[in-house]
Design an enzyme around this catalytic site. Structure first.
Site, PDB file in Angstrom:
ATOM      1  N   ASN A  10      -7.106 -29.897 -46.422  1.00 19.67           N
ATOM      2  CA  ASN A  10      -6.427 -30.889 -45.569  1.00 19.67           C
ATOM      3  C   ASN A  10      -7.510 -31.626 -44.800  1.00 19.67           C
ATOM      4  OD1 ASN A  10      -4.848 -32.379 -43.836  1.00 19.67           O
ATOM      5  ND2 ASN A  10      -4.432 -30.665 -42.444  1.00 19.67           N
ATOM      6  N   GLY A 173      -8.358 -25.121 -36.295  1.00 25.14           N
ATOM      7  CA  GLY A 173      -9.481 -25.880 -35.744  1.00 25.14           C
ATOM      8  C   GLY A 173     -10.128 -25.216 -34.540  1.00 25.14           C
TER       9      GLY A 173
HETATM   10  C1  PEP Z   1      -5.327 -27.329 -41.086  1.00 22.75           C
HETATM   11  O1  PEP Z   1      -5.722 -28.466 -40.890  1.00 22.75           O
HETATM   12  O2  PEP Z   1      -4.213 -27.130 -41.579  1.00 22.75           O
HETATM   13  C2  PEP Z   1      -6.202 -26.204 -40.728  1.00 22.75           C
HETATM   14  C3  PEP Z   1      -5.806 -25.000 -40.996  1.00 22.75           C
HETATM   15  O3  PEP Z   1      -7.393 -26.533 -40.127  1.00 22.75           O
HETATM   16  P1  PEP Z   1      -8.661 -25.552 -39.934  1.00 22.75           P
HETATM   17  O4  PEP Z   1      -8.914 -24.886 -41.258  1.00 22.75           O
HETATM   18  O5  PEP Z   1      -9.775 -26.458 -39.530  1.00 22.75           O
HETATM   19  O6  PEP Z   1      -8.294 -24.560 -38.882  1.00 22.75           O
END
Ligand code: PEP
Length: 249
Positions: A10, A173
């Site tokens: 994503n 994040g």
């Molecule tokens: C996401 O954007 O769905 C996500 C899980 O981000 P991250 O891996 O950066 O925590």
């Protein structure tokens, strides 16, 4: 039942068209054989060019959101018809950032799910609790409500086509990952809930991803859990080598 693992990137609101193309070329060149399904969910502006670069490779294409109507006076929105025209395979629906910043609800998630399925786009429905809800012991109730609302009115045959992404909001994040035990516990609960809604057959075949700070260093311990059928990867999917390392966990 063996469920094919699905590893999805994503990109959120990152990468220009040129940067996306460079990533796609690099990923194609380093990605060997894999038994997993692999896809990248990119910003709208990149979908057409990525479709071309990924054609002939195993990498599929996803969008990160869509409207539930085919067309209309919805300034700034993109419809499932428009995504289908580009050849998009998947669409993320109800990501926590959409719920938090763009007022998405279980009802809009439900409408989008139905619209995606009607157009042959596989939805990745995101569910997950915020930290205060986990701390208050409400995580399971929150996720059950999101699942029940999101799946309302669907037939079992349709539900099987939905990928569910369990993304605890406190792990997105933040660099703070759910422990493999916490992730497995919730994914097992999600399967149990799907079983209650649609029966055991659907629950056994539906794929459930974990998402929240997945990176090369923690992918294996999460992805080898019984009820975790893949990962939705944000930050680490922006770097082709990291994304490949997760695919090859
Ligand atoms: C996401 O954007 O769905 C996500 C899980 O981000 P991250 O891996 O950066 O925590």
């Amino acid at each position: 039942m063996t469920r094919k693992k699905i590893i999805a990137g994503n990109w959120k609101m990152y990468k220009t068209i040129a940067e996306g193309q460079a990533f796609a070329e690099e990923l194609k060149s380093i990605l060997g054989q894999t038994e997993h399904e692999v896809l990248v969910c990119a910003p709208y502006t990149q979908l057409s060019s990525l479709k071309k670069v990924f054609s002939g490779s195993i990498v599929k294409l996803g969008a990160q959101n869509m409207h539930f109507e085919n067309e209309g006076a919805f300034t700034g929105e993109i419809s499932p018809l428009m995504l289908k025209e580009i050849g998009v395979d998947y669409c993320v629906i109800g990501h926590s950032e959409r719920r938090q910043y763009f007022a998405e609800t279980d009802d809009t998630v439900n409408r989008k799910l139905k619209a995606a399925l009607a157009h042959g786009i596989f939805p990745i429905m995101c569910v997950g609790e915020v930290l205060a809800q986990r701390d208050a012991g409400e995580a399971f109730d929150v996720v059950r409500t999101q699942l029940t609302g999101g799946f309302a009115g669907l037939e079992a045959g349709e539900a099987t086509k939905v990928v569910i992404a369990y993304e605890p909001v406190w792990a997105i994040g933040t660099g703070r990952t759910a422990t493999p035990e916490q992730a497995e516990e919730m994914c097992a609960f999600i399967r149990e809930t799907v079983s209650g809604l649609f029966g055991e057959g659907t629950a056994e075949s539906v794929r459930i991803q974990y998402g929240g700070s997945v990176k090369p260093a923690n992918a294996a311990e999460l992805l080898t859990k019984d009820n975790i059928d893949g990962a939705l990867v944000g930050g680490a999917s922006l770097i082709a080598r990291d994304f490949k390392a997760i695919i090859d966990y």
